[in-house]
Structure formats: C-alpha cells, structure tokens
Design a protein around this motif. Structure first.
Motif, short mmCIF file in Angstrom:
data_model
loop_
_atom_site.label_atom_id
_atom_site.label_comp_id
_atom_site.label_asym_id
_atom_site.label_seq_id
_atom_site.Cartn_x
_atom_site.Cartn_y
_atom_site.Cartn_z
N ALA A 127 45.20 37.27 42.47
CA ALA A 127 44.77 36.54 41.27
C ALA A 127 43.87 35.36 41.62
N GLY A 128 43.96 34.86 42.85
CA GLY A 128 43.09 33.77 43.28
C GLY A 128 41.71 34.24 43.68
N MET A 129 41.58 35.55 43.93
CA MET A 129 40.27 36.13 44.27
C MET A 129 39.65 36.78 43.03
N LEU A 130 40.52 37.24 42.13
CA LEU A 130 40.06 37.99 40.95
C LEU A 130 40.54 37.25 39.71
N THR A 131 41.58 37.72 39.06
CA THR A 131 42.19 36.98 37.96
C THR A 131 43.60 37.51 37.74
N ALA A 191 37.26 45.00 45.30
CA ALA A 191 37.16 44.39 43.97
C ALA A 191 36.50 43.01 44.05
N TYR A 192 36.81 42.29 45.13
CA TYR A 192 36.24 40.94 45.34
C TYR A 192 34.73 41.03 45.55
N ARG A 193 34.32 42.04 46.33
CA ARG A 193 32.88 42.27 46.55
C ARG A 193 32.21 42.64 45.24
N ALA A 194 32.85 43.53 44.47
CA ALA A 194 32.26 43.99 43.20
C ALA A 194 32.12 42.81 42.24
N ARG A 195 33.12 41.93 42.23
CA ARG A 195 33.08 40.76 41.35
C ARG A 195 31.89 39.87 41.72
N ALA A 196 31.70 39.66 43.05
CA ALA A 196 30.60 38.78 43.49
C ALA A 196 29.25 39.42 43.21
N ALA A 197 29.17 40.75 43.38
CA ALA A 197 27.88 41.43 43.25
C ALA A 197 27.40 41.45 41.80
N ASP A 198 28.31 41.63 40.85
CA ASP A 198 27.92 41.68 39.44
C ASP A 198 29.10 41.17 38.60
N THR A 199 29.14 39.85 38.47
CA THR A 199 30.31 39.22 37.84
C THR A 199 30.45 39.64 36.37
N GLY A 200 29.32 39.78 35.67
CA GLY A 200 29.39 40.18 34.27
C GLY A 200 30.02 41.56 34.11
N ARG A 201 29.61 42.45 35.00
CA ARG A 201 30.16 43.80 34.93
C ARG A 201 31.66 43.80 35.26
N TRP A 202 32.04 42.97 36.25
CA TRP A 202 33.45 42.86 36.61
C TRP A 202 34.26 42.32 35.42
N ILE A 203 33.73 41.31 34.72
CA ILE A 203 34.44 40.75 33.56
C ILE A 203 34.59 41.82 32.47
#
Ligand SMILES: NC(=O)c1ccc[n+]([C@@H]2O[C@H](COP(=O)([O-])OP(=O)(O)OC[C@H]3O[C@@H](n4cnc5c(N)ncnc54)[C@H](O)[C@@H]3O)[C@@H](O)[C@H]2O)c1
Length: 263
Positions: free
Chosen positions: A143-147, A237-249
């Motif tokens: 949750a500290g890396m993602l949510t 998932a952490y990489r994916a969040r950094a690469a395209d945060t809007g898409r991850w959200i």
C-alpha cells in the motif's frame, strides 16, 4: 557480524515492534531460530510475553508510537544485551475510510505507521552512527508503493513510512546504516481478517502466511536489498504505476468499483 554486506542473525540483538502477533511474531520466531536475541514489544503485553516465552526472548509492553515507549524499549535492550543491531519497525494499524474517517483515526495511523519510525530512528541513530553500524527494517506495505482501497489513512501513512525509510537510507547509508522496507501485499494475519470483504476478495487469493513473509525478510537481510517484496509481482505494478500513473489510477478505480459491489 559481517562488516559490509548482509546481516548475521547469529547473536544479533533485535527489537521487533508489534511482535506479539502476525508478521512481527513470525519474524521474531524466525530470527530467534537463526540465533538472534529478540526483544518482542507490543501494546498487547500478554501477546508479547507469549511470543517471547516461546523463543527465549525479552517481552516489553510498549506503544511503539510513543516516545516514552520507544525510549524505554531501546534503553532496556541496551541495558540487557549491550546494543541494538536490528530494529524492526513493524507495528501498524489500518483504519478504514477516507476524509470522513475520525480525526483520531487519521492521527493514530500517522503516529503508529510513521512517527513510530521517526521516534525510533531519532533514538537509535546517535549510537549507530558512533558505531558505524545499524539496521532499520520498516514494515511498510504494498500500500506504500501503490495504494489501499478503502483506507486512505493506511495508504497515505504507508507511503509516508516508505518515504521515511528511503530518506534514512539516502542520508545514512555511507555511514554504515542499512535500511530495508518490507512491502507485502496480503498476509494472513488478524489485520487481513479484519479488512472489509471487498479488499479481502482481492487480496486473499495471493495472500501468504506470516512465516513466508518472515522467510523473505531473512533472505533480504543477507543481501541488503532496500525493497523486500514477498509478492514479487508488486514490483511490476510499481513500474506500471510510474510509467503511466493515469492509466494505473483508472485500473485501480475499476477494482474499487468491483469491491463496492461486494459490500
Ligand atoms: N497483514 C497484511 O496483509 C499486511 C500487508 C502489508 C503490510 N502489513 C503490515 O505489517 C505490519 C504487521 O501487521 P500484521 O498483519 O502482522 O498485523 P496484526 O494486527 O496481526 O499484528 C500487529 C501487531 O502489532 C501490535 N500493535 C499495534 N499497534 C501497536 C503499537 N502502537 N505499538 C506496539 N504494538 C502495536 C498489535 O497488538 C499486534 O500484535 C503492519 O505494519 C501492517 O501494516 C500487513
């Protein structure tokens, strides 16, 4: 104790906060089995005493978030065993809710999940810097890396815990201080059992036992890696969040809608 890389548990003096149950108890048992002297602290004194009794450790009833609790724990460890080699800032809480959650829940999450680590570091650093050696293991969370769906206080404070661990490592690694951050996803403990049905339905299929998490910690102590990931897929998932945060959200929002149907 080895000088540079890795940590020898044999004879190491270790404090585990929240050691009376769950991941903390599993780490305490695993460390003791590898020859460490373990100080088990918990707000639940009976739980700490039981784990300490099982492993021949020392139990301390203390609130890991309070300055007095932290100082008493560290002072007792130094008095009894001479030093603290590894501090596991593991105690954590996960209140539910968002902005509407009680102010006291937000404050307590901040205190237990973040300030406990700040207070421990403040108390430990002078002697660690003097010795040129010390190790701090933060139990943050995926949750500290993602949510964390359903718990804003948890998501926010676990990001804070991870940020503090990064900062400590960046600031002190050249002075002999090793910092590591344990970031599991689901672990079958009472914390997971008390989560809402939606979150449980997402996390339980890949949940691991506390003993499995502790095994990964022991492996990580040997190689000093910063991120300790019992669920390796969290790195993707952490990489994916950094690469395209809007898409991850957007993806996380799809999961949010899915769990809302389970309430
Ligand atoms: N269980 C999971 O799925 C999971 C996943 C990721 C991270 N974590 C983190 O792992 C850590 C341990 O959680 P767990 O799942 O073992 O939970 P748990 O609730 O099973 O055990 C936590 C222990 O900490 C103690 N504790 C709580 N507040 C304390 C305080 N202020 N001072 C001292 N002791 C305190 C409790 O009494 C309990 O014995 C937490 O930081 C949690 O956020 C858990």
């Amino acid at each position: 104790m080895t000088a540079d890389t890795g940590f020898d548990l044999q004879g190491a003096r270790v404090i585990v906060t929240g050691g009376g149950g769950g991941i903390g108890a599993a780490m305490a048992r695993r460390f003791a089995a590898a020859g460490a002297v373990v100080v088990v602290t918990d707000v639940d004194g009976a739980a700490a005493a039981e784990v300490a009794w099982q492993i021949g450790g020392l139990a301390i009833t203390a609130d890991a978030a309070s300055e007095a609790g932290v100082q008493r724990t560290i002072a007792a460890t130094i008095e009894e065993f001479g030093a603290v080699d590894l501090y596991c800032a593991n105690a954590g809480i996960a209140p539910e809710g968002g902005p509407e959650a009680a102010a006291a829940s937000w404050t307590r999450a901040w205190d237990v999940n973040v300030m406990a680590h700040v207070r421990a570091a403040e108390a430990l650093l002078p002697s660690w810097l003097e010795r040129g050696r010390g190790r701090f293991l933060t139990t943050a969370s995926a949750a500290g890396m993602l949510t964390m769906l359903g718990s804003a206080p948890y998501a926010v404070t676990k990001h804070g815990a991870l940020a503090f661990a990064e900062w400590l490592s960046i600031t002190y690694r050249h002075r002999g201080i090793t910092v590591q951050a344990l970031c599991p996803q689901g672990v079958r403990t009472s914390m997971l059992a008390e989560a809402g049905p939606g979150v449980r339905s997402l996390v339980e299929p890949t949940a691991i036992s506390p003993e499995e998490a502790a095994d990964v910690v022991v492996e990580a102590l040997a190689d000093d890696r910063f991120l300790v990931l019992p669920h390796p897929e969290i790195a993707d998932a952490y990489r994916a969040r950094a690469a395209d945060t809007g898409r991850w959200i957007a993806g996380m929002n799809a999961l949010q809608r899915k769990i809302e149907k389970k309430r």
